[in-house]
Design a protein around this motif. Structure first.
Motif, PDB file in Angstrom:
ATOM      1  N   ALA A 326       0.832  -1.194   0.000  1.00 36.72           N
ATOM      2  CA  ALA A 326       0.000   0.000   0.000  1.00 36.72           C
ATOM      3  C   ALA A 326       0.873   1.254   0.000  1.00 36.72           C
ATOM      4  N   ASP A 327       0.408   2.269  -0.691  1.00 38.18           N
ATOM      5  CA  ASP A 327       1.068   3.569  -0.693  1.00 38.18           C
ATOM      6  C   ASP A 327       1.126   4.101   0.741  1.00 38.18           C
ATOM      7  N   GLU A 328       2.276   4.614   1.158  1.00 39.72           N
ATOM      8  CA  GLU A 328       2.437   5.147   2.504  1.00 39.72           C
ATOM      9  C   GLU A 328       2.209   6.649   2.571  1.00 39.72           C
ATOM     10  N   LEU A 329       1.738   7.242   1.489  1.00 40.60           N
ATOM     11  CA  LEU A 329       1.421   8.663   1.483  1.00 40.60           C
ATOM     12  C   LEU A 329       0.380   8.973   2.562  1.00 40.60           C
ATOM     13  N   PRO A 330       0.618   9.968   3.436  1.00 39.22           N
ATOM     14  CA  PRO A 330      -0.426  10.345   4.403  1.00 39.22           C
ATOM     15  C   PRO A 330      -1.709  10.723   3.673  1.00 39.22           C
TER      16      PRO A 330
END
Length: 351
Positions: A326-330
């Motif tokens: 999964a993308d870890e972008l906040p």
């Protein structure tokens, strides 16, 4: 025990009375007393949420009063009700809506230890105004018979002319698409995101229409080879007990993009305590209840989502599609780039 659903009609009458009392001019929330209730304005519409609310009432004696409507409509209602609003919790199904609510000053900052310990920082507002309750991925699906096109690995690849006439997706007015484009802006920059949107438009198999269900059924029918959808929609077909839905589920497969770099785009359902909550302590208790292990399983599985608390495995059909990067972008960044995403969609000619 009267269920949360059955309290809705009574609560609507109370809201009408509150609205007629002057809208909040001169009526401070401090003049009201905690009644043993918690009032939830929810943009989610799942019976599984009602079951959890009833369990909370059974355990705590705190009655849950529920109002369900669209997220934007609820934001407008809370804003109009101002200090007289009975809303304690605003809950919705996309971080873009949470961001819009924050821009309208709907929430209060809440430094709750249970929230901070249970939910990773990327799924919480940086100032504690809202917290994620479940998560989902926005993914690519493909027609099984046609197969996944060669070379397709990322969201960015969808703009490649090699995929001309292959893509089905819903309108740019949809918040899920706006959040996806916001993530591309955050990672690749606005200029690259605009080129991406233009490329995807050129690759449409048909004019955007319908919801994610429409895209799934179009891919299954071979109208398009590829579709962009939220993961939980696919689980309504995969392993369905309905023979027609199950047959459609056999005709498409899931693909999680960007597994060799940042990971697949993830969004949340979430909630926050409202600025003028008359029962703020009860509101925090309910949100903390929804973050417990057993509640997380039920809350997420009720809509085929993934639990937001680490270490809790998803249940139901979506469990077969839980092993992805999964993308870890906040997720707060998705809201920050939302207006820019809308402008890009308009300029790209994405209806």
């Amino acid at each position: 025990m009267i269920s949360a659903r059955k309290w809705t009609a009574v609560f609507l009458m109370l809201l009408g009375a509150a609205a007629c009392s002057g809208g909040g001019e001169g009526k401070s929330s401090a003049s009201r007393t905690i009644t043993g209730d918690v009032n939830v304005y929810s943009g989610r519409h799942y019976d599984s949420d009602i079951v959890l609310f009833d369990q909370f009432t059974e355990e705590t004696g705190i009655r849950v009063n529920l109002i369900e409507a669209g997220g934007d409509a609820l934001i407008e209602r809370i804003t109009q009700e101002a200090e007289a609003s009975p809303a304690d919790i605003f809950m919705t199904a996309d971080v873009g809506i949470l961001w819009r609510a924050d821009q309208r000053d709907v929430f209060r900052a809440t430094d709750n230890e249970a929230f901070n310990q249970r939910v990773p920082a990327q799924y919480r507002h940086p100032e504690g105004k809202w917290v994620g309750l479940s998560k989902r991925a926005r993914i690519i699906i493909y027609n099984k018979e046609m197969g996944l096109p060669e070379g397709l690995e990322t969201y960015e690849d969808l703009a490649d002319p090699a995929y001309r006439g292959m893509i089905c997706v819903r309108s740019s007015s949809n918040i899920y698409n706006q959040s996806l484009l916001a993530s591309i802006i955050a990672h690749d920059g606005a200029e690259a995101a605009e080129r991406w949107a233009e490329g995807v438009v050129a690759n449409f198999a048909r004019k955007p229409q319908g919801n994610d269900t429409s895209q799934i059924e179009a891919v299954a029918a071979g109208i398009c080879r590829l579709g962009i959808v939220n993961s939980y929609y696919t689980a309504r077909y995969k392993g369905s007990k309905d023979s027609k839905a199950a047959a459609i589920g056999e005709m498409f497969e899931l693909f999680f993009p960007n597994q060799n770099d940042r990971g697949a785009h993830v969004n949340i359902s979430g909630a926050g305590v409202t600025k003028h909550a008359p029962n703020a302590e009860n509101a925090e208790k309910l949100i903390a209840f929804l973050l417990r292990d057993e509640s997380q399983r039920a809350f997420a599985s009720g809509n085929n989502e993934y639990p937001v608390v680490p270490g809790i495995a998803p249940e139901g059909p979506i469990a077969a599609y839980a092993d992805f990067k999964a993308d870890e972008l906040p997720v707060s960044a998705l809201g920050e780039h939302q207006a820019e995403a809308v402008g890009i969609f308009d300029r790209a000619g994405w209806p």
